[in-house]
Design a protein around this motif. Structure first.
Motif, PDB file in Angstrom:
ATOM      1  N   ARG A 107       0.813  -1.211   0.000  1.00 61.80           N
ATOM      2  CA  ARG A 107       0.000   0.000   0.000  1.00 61.80           C
ATOM      3  C   ARG A 107       0.848   1.264   0.000  1.00 61.80           C
ATOM      4  NH1 ARG A 107      -5.384  -0.430   3.377  1.00 61.80           N
ATOM      5  NH2 ARG A 107      -5.571  -2.086   1.831  1.00 61.80           N
ATOM      6  N   ALA A 108       2.044   1.194   0.542  1.00 59.72           N
ATOM      7  CA  ALA A 108       2.924   2.369   0.562  1.00 59.72           C
ATOM      8  C   ALA A 108       3.295   2.832  -0.842  1.00 59.72           C
ATOM      9  CB  ALA A 108       4.185   2.062   1.362  1.00 59.72           C
ATOM     10  N   GLU A 109       3.167   1.954  -1.827  1.00 60.28           N
ATOM     11  CA  GLU A 109       3.515   2.309  -3.212  1.00 60.28           C
ATOM     12  C   GLU A 109       2.299   2.713  -4.044  1.00 60.28           C
ATOM     13  OE1 GLU A 109       5.936  -0.634  -5.101  1.00 60.28           O
ATOM     14  OE2 GLU A 109       7.162  -0.977  -3.305  1.00 60.28           O
ATOM     15  N   TRP A 110       1.137   2.766  -3.410  1.00 60.09           N
ATOM     16  CA  TRP A 110      -0.060   3.191  -4.125  1.00 60.09           C
ATOM     17  C   TRP A 110      -0.072   4.703  -4.299  1.00 60.09           C
ATOM     18  CZ3 TRP A 110      -5.093   0.425  -2.157  1.00 60.09           C
ATOM     19  CH2 TRP A 110      -4.919  -0.973  -2.218  1.00 60.09           C
ATOM     20  N   PRO A 111      -0.829   5.222  -5.274  1.00 57.86           N
ATOM     21  CA  PRO A 111      -1.026   6.671  -5.364  1.00 57.86           C
ATOM     22  C   PRO A 111      -1.650   7.209  -4.081  1.00 57.86           C
ATOM     23  CG  PRO A 111      -1.729   5.608  -7.385  1.00 57.86           C
ATOM     24  CD  PRO A 111      -1.451   4.512  -6.410  1.00 57.86           C
ATOM     25  N   SER A 112      -1.319   8.423  -3.741  1.00 53.66           N
ATOM     26  CA  SER A 112      -1.768   8.992  -2.468  1.00 53.66           C
ATOM     27  C   SER A 112      -3.268   9.253  -2.430  1.00 53.66           C
ATOM     28  CB  SER A 112      -1.021  10.301  -2.192  1.00 53.66           C
ATOM     29  OG  SER A 112      -1.232  11.228  -3.251  1.00 53.66           O
ATOM     30  N   ASP A 113      -3.925   9.307  -3.607  1.00 54.64           N
ATOM     31  CA  ASP A 113      -5.357   9.616  -3.628  1.00 54.64           C
ATOM     32  C   ASP A 113      -6.245   8.371  -3.612  1.00 54.64           C
ATOM     33  OD1 ASP A 113      -4.677   8.730  -6.136  1.00 54.64           O
ATOM     34  OD2 ASP A 113      -5.788  10.282  -7.234  1.00 54.64           O
ATOM     35  N   ALA A 114      -5.680   7.215  -3.276  1.00 54.32           N
ATOM     36  CA  ALA A 114      -6.480   5.979  -3.226  1.00 54.32           C
ATOM     37  C   ALA A 114      -7.564   6.108  -2.156  1.00 54.32           C
ATOM     38  CB  ALA A 114      -5.579   4.789  -2.939  1.00 54.32           C
ATOM     39  N   SER A 115      -8.793   5.854  -2.544  1.00 58.61           N
ATOM     40  CA  SER A 115      -9.928   6.010  -1.632  1.00 58.61           C
ATOM     41  C   SER A 115     -10.114   4.774  -0.764  1.00 58.61           C
ATOM     42  CB  SER A 115     -11.210   6.249  -2.426  1.00 58.61           C
ATOM     43  OG  SER A 115     -11.528   5.098  -3.203  1.00 58.61           O
ATOM     44  N   ALA A 116     -10.928   4.917   0.264  1.00 58.15           N
ATOM     45  CA  ALA A 116     -11.243   3.780   1.136  1.00 58.15           C
ATOM     46  C   ALA A 116     -11.983   2.700   0.345  1.00 58.15           C
ATOM     47  CB  ALA A 116     -12.089   4.242   2.316  1.00 58.15           C
ATOM     48  N   GLU A 117     -12.853   3.120  -0.584  1.00 60.52           N
ATOM     49  CA  GLU A 117     -13.571   2.148  -1.416  1.00 60.52           C
ATOM     50  C   GLU A 117     -12.606   1.366  -2.299  1.00 60.52           C
ATOM     51  OE1 GLU A 117     -17.145   1.988  -4.783  1.00 60.52           O
ATOM     52  OE2 GLU A 117     -16.396   3.918  -4.046  1.00 60.52           O
ATOM     53  N   LEU A 118     -11.623   2.060  -2.840  1.00 62.36           N
ATOM     54  CA  LEU A 118     -10.634   1.366  -3.663  1.00 62.36           C
ATOM     55  C   LEU A 118      -9.841   0.369  -2.822  1.00 62.36           C
ATOM     56  CD1 LEU A 118      -9.077   0.974  -6.316  1.00 62.36           C
ATOM     57  CD2 LEU A 118      -7.578   2.845  -5.612  1.00 62.36           C
ATOM     58  N   ARG A 119      -9.472   0.751  -1.627  1.00 68.04           N
ATOM     59  CA  ARG A 119      -8.726  -0.179  -0.766  1.00 68.04           C
ATOM     60  C   ARG A 119      -9.526  -1.443  -0.511  1.00 68.04           C
ATOM     61  NH1 ARG A 119      -7.227   4.780   1.792  1.00 68.04           N
ATOM     62  NH2 ARG A 119      -8.773   4.498   3.447  1.00 68.04           N
ATOM     63  N   ARG A 120     -10.828  -1.292  -0.292  1.00 69.94           N
ATOM     64  CA  ARG A 120     -11.683  -2.471  -0.092  1.00 69.94           C
ATOM     65  C   ARG A 120     -11.748  -3.316  -1.363  1.00 69.94           C
ATOM     66  NH1 ARG A 120     -14.811   1.424   2.744  1.00 69.94           N
ATOM     67  NH2 ARG A 120     -16.129   1.754   0.910  1.00 69.94           N
ATOM     68  N   ASP A 121     -11.865  -2.654  -2.515  1.00 72.95           N
ATOM     69  CA  ASP A 121     -11.936  -3.383  -3.782  1.00 72.95           C
ATOM     70  C   ASP A 121     -10.648  -4.155  -4.054  1.00 72.95           C
ATOM     71  OD1 ASP A 121     -14.474  -2.492  -4.269  1.00 72.95           O
ATOM     72  OD2 ASP A 121     -13.895  -0.949  -5.729  1.00 72.95           O
ATOM     73  N   VAL A 122      -9.508  -3.541  -3.747  1.00 74.37           N
ATOM     74  CA  VAL A 122      -8.232  -4.216  -3.995  1.00 74.37           C
ATOM     75  C   VAL A 122      -8.044  -5.376  -3.026  1.00 74.37           C
ATOM     76  CG1 VAL A 122      -5.727  -3.938  -4.023  1.00 74.37           C
ATOM     77  CG2 VAL A 122      -7.183  -2.164  -5.010  1.00 74.37           C
ATOM     78  N   ASP A 123      -8.472  -5.194  -1.789  1.00 72.09           N
ATOM     79  CA  ASP A 123      -8.413  -6.314  -0.828  1.00 72.09           C
ATOM     80  C   ASP A 123      -9.238  -7.489  -1.347  1.00 72.09           C
ATOM     81  OD1 ASP A 123      -6.757  -4.971   0.909  1.00 72.09           O
ATOM     82  OD2 ASP A 123      -8.380  -4.288   2.229  1.00 72.09           O
ATOM     83  N   LEU A 124     -10.424  -7.197  -1.904  1.00 75.08           N
ATOM     84  CA  LEU A 124     -11.272  -8.255  -2.458  1.00 75.08           C
ATOM     85  C   LEU A 124     -10.618  -8.880  -3.684  1.00 75.08           C
ATOM     86  CD1 LEU A 124     -13.940  -9.805  -2.487  1.00 75.08           C
ATOM     87  CD2 LEU A 124     -14.949  -7.912  -3.791  1.00 75.08           C
ATOM     88  N   THR A 125      -9.993  -8.056  -4.508  1.00 74.34           N
ATOM     89  CA  THR A 125      -9.280  -8.557  -5.691  1.00 74.34           C
ATOM     90  C   THR A 125      -8.177  -9.521  -5.283  1.00 74.34           C
ATOM     91  OG1 THR A 125      -9.734  -6.544  -6.960  1.00 74.34           O
ATOM     92  CG2 THR A 125      -7.847  -7.874  -7.652  1.00 74.34           C
ATOM     93  N   ARG A 126      -7.418  -9.144  -4.265  1.00 77.24           N
ATOM     94  CA  ARG A 126      -6.322  -9.993  -3.785  1.00 77.24           C
ATOM     95  C   ARG A 126      -6.872 -11.306  -3.215  1.00 77.24           C
ATOM     96  NH1 ARG A 126      -4.436  -6.600  -0.475  1.00 77.24           N
ATOM     97  NH2 ARG A 126      -2.949  -5.558  -1.881  1.00 77.24           N
ATOM     98  N   GLU A 127      -8.003 -11.232  -2.539  1.00 75.72           N
ATOM     99  CA  GLU A 127      -8.593 -12.412  -1.900  1.00 75.72           C
ATOM    100  C   GLU A 127      -9.121 -13.424  -2.909  1.00 75.72           C
ATOM    101  OE1 GLU A 127     -12.674 -13.283   0.608  1.00 75.72           O
ATOM    102  OE2 GLU A 127     -11.579 -11.429   1.046  1.00 75.72           O
ATOM    103  N   ARG A 128      -9.800 -12.935  -3.950  1.00 75.77           N
ATOM    104  CA  ARG A 128     -10.423 -13.883  -4.884  1.00 75.77           C
ATOM    105  C   ARG A 128      -9.619 -14.093  -6.168  1.00 75.77           C
ATOM    106  NH1 ARG A 128     -15.723 -10.215  -6.582  1.00 75.77           N
ATOM    107  NH2 ARG A 128     -14.608  -8.624  -7.768  1.00 75.77           N
ATOM    108  N   GLY A 129      -8.581 -13.261  -6.364  1.00 74.43           N
ATOM    109  CA  GLY A 129      -7.690 -13.469  -7.496  1.00 74.43           C
ATOM    110  C   GLY A 129      -8.090 -12.754  -8.772  1.00 74.43           C
ATOM    111  N   TYR A 130      -9.050 -11.853  -8.731  1.00 82.02           N
ATOM    112  CA  TYR A 130      -9.418 -11.069  -9.901  1.00 82.02           C
ATOM    113  C   TYR A 130     -10.147  -9.799  -9.462  1.00 82.02           C
ATOM    114  CZ  TYR A 130     -14.203 -12.977  -9.460  1.00 82.02           C
ATOM    115  OH  TYR A 130     -15.440 -13.328  -9.002  1.00 82.02           O
ATOM    116  N   GLY A 131     -10.107  -8.795 -10.342  1.00 83.11           N
ATOM    117  CA  GLY A 131     -10.788  -7.534 -10.070  1.00 83.11           C
ATOM    118  C   GLY A 131     -11.866  -7.284 -11.113  1.00 83.11           C
ATOM    119  N   THR A 132     -12.849  -6.471 -10.750  1.00 83.89           N
ATOM    120  CA  THR A 132     -13.927  -6.114 -11.668  1.00 83.89           C
ATOM    121  C   THR A 132     -14.165  -4.606 -11.622  1.00 83.89           C
ATOM    122  OG1 THR A 132     -15.670  -6.399 -10.003  1.00 83.89           O
ATOM    123  CG2 THR A 132     -15.069  -8.337 -11.315  1.00 83.89           C
ATOM    124  N   SER A 133     -14.769  -4.110 -12.678  1.00 85.65           N
ATOM    125  CA  SER A 133     -15.181  -2.705 -12.682  1.00 85.65           C
ATOM    126  C   SER A 133     -16.385  -2.545 -13.591  1.00 85.65           C
ATOM    127  CB  SER A 133     -14.042  -1.787 -13.140  1.00 85.65           C
ATOM    128  OG  SER A 133     -13.697  -2.040 -14.488  1.00 85.65           O
TER     129      SER A 133
END
Length: 234
Positions: A152-178
């Motif tokens: 997370r320290a290498e993420w852009p500084s404007d990453a929102s709380a919603e994005l953090r949740r989405d990325v955590d879910l992406t990491r957990e299930r192995g894919y992302g959606t939009s």
């Protein structure tokens, strides 16, 4: 006393910006449109375009419309050549099997940039995703799949709380959606492509509507990601 940093070249910067403007356009641009986007007088834009045209980086059609030249494709082919070579057969297979545009995206600064793309052969309609297209890594499925590979320290500084949740879910299930994040009405599914010693990448599809669910699409993308990774890391 340390040497002062050399000033940036305004001319070079403007030339590069023109290439970005033309690459992002939906079709050929008039010189006046390029000048307006660049924020310069038409004569300055014309001189810059003539130089780029001399090098084959842009071309003008019979009506004067400006598009990227074939030389740009040759230069782009040299970027991560081995990665593109291994990915292309998989992108083609996924595109034709799912009837969706399939593309390879990599991290470039704080942007997600399309390195290679294949549209389905027999689809009635598909979403275009041009190589060179870029958008902030903080939006879209490929961006989430890429951020899932970074601390997370290498993420852009404007990453929102919603994005953090989405990325955590992406990491957990192995894919992302939009949905509607980069282009209105367009949906995307992306799988992380983790390659040793390389920038984080993702393999993704874009579509408007499909009978397939996201998990089924992701499973196909994950198989291709494994093939690409094994070919490059093996």
């Amino acid at each position: 006393m340390a040497d002062a940093p050399s000033p940036a070249s305004q001319t070079l910067s403007r030339g590069i910006r023109i290439l970005e403007i033309v690459a992002d356009a939906a079709g050929p641009l008039a010189i006046d449109e390029v000048a307006a986007e660049l924020g310069v007088h038409r004569s300055i834009a014309y001189r810059l375009l003539r130089t780029l045209e001399d090098h084959g980086l842009v071309v003008r059609d019979a009506g004067g419309g400006v598009s990227l030249g074939a030389r740009m494709a040759a230069l782009a082919a040299g970027v991560a050549h081995d990665l593109q070579a291994e990915a292309l057969p998989e992108l083609t297979a996924v595109a034709n099997e799912l009837g969706m545009t399939c593309f390879l995206a990599v991290l470039d600064g704080e942007d997600c940039i399309t390195l290679a793309s294949v549209e389905p052969r027999h689809a009635i309609a598909s979403v275009a995703q041009r190589p060179g297209a870029r958008h902030p890594v903080t939006v879209g499925a490929p961006g989430k799949a890429i951020l899932a590979q970074l601390p997370r320290a290498e993420w852009p500084s404007d990453a929102s709380a919603e994005l953090r949740r989405d990325v955590d879910l992406t990491r957990e299930r192995g894919y992302g959606t939009s949905h509607d994040e980069v282009i209105p009405t367009v949906q995307s599914v992306a799988a992380p492509l983790v390659l040793r010693g390389r920038r984080p990448a993702a393999i993704a599809v874009v579509h408007v509507a499909t009978s397939l669910d996201d998990a089924a699409i992701a499973a196909r993308l994950q198989r291709s990601a494994t093939v690409i990774r094994d070919a490059l890391d093996g």
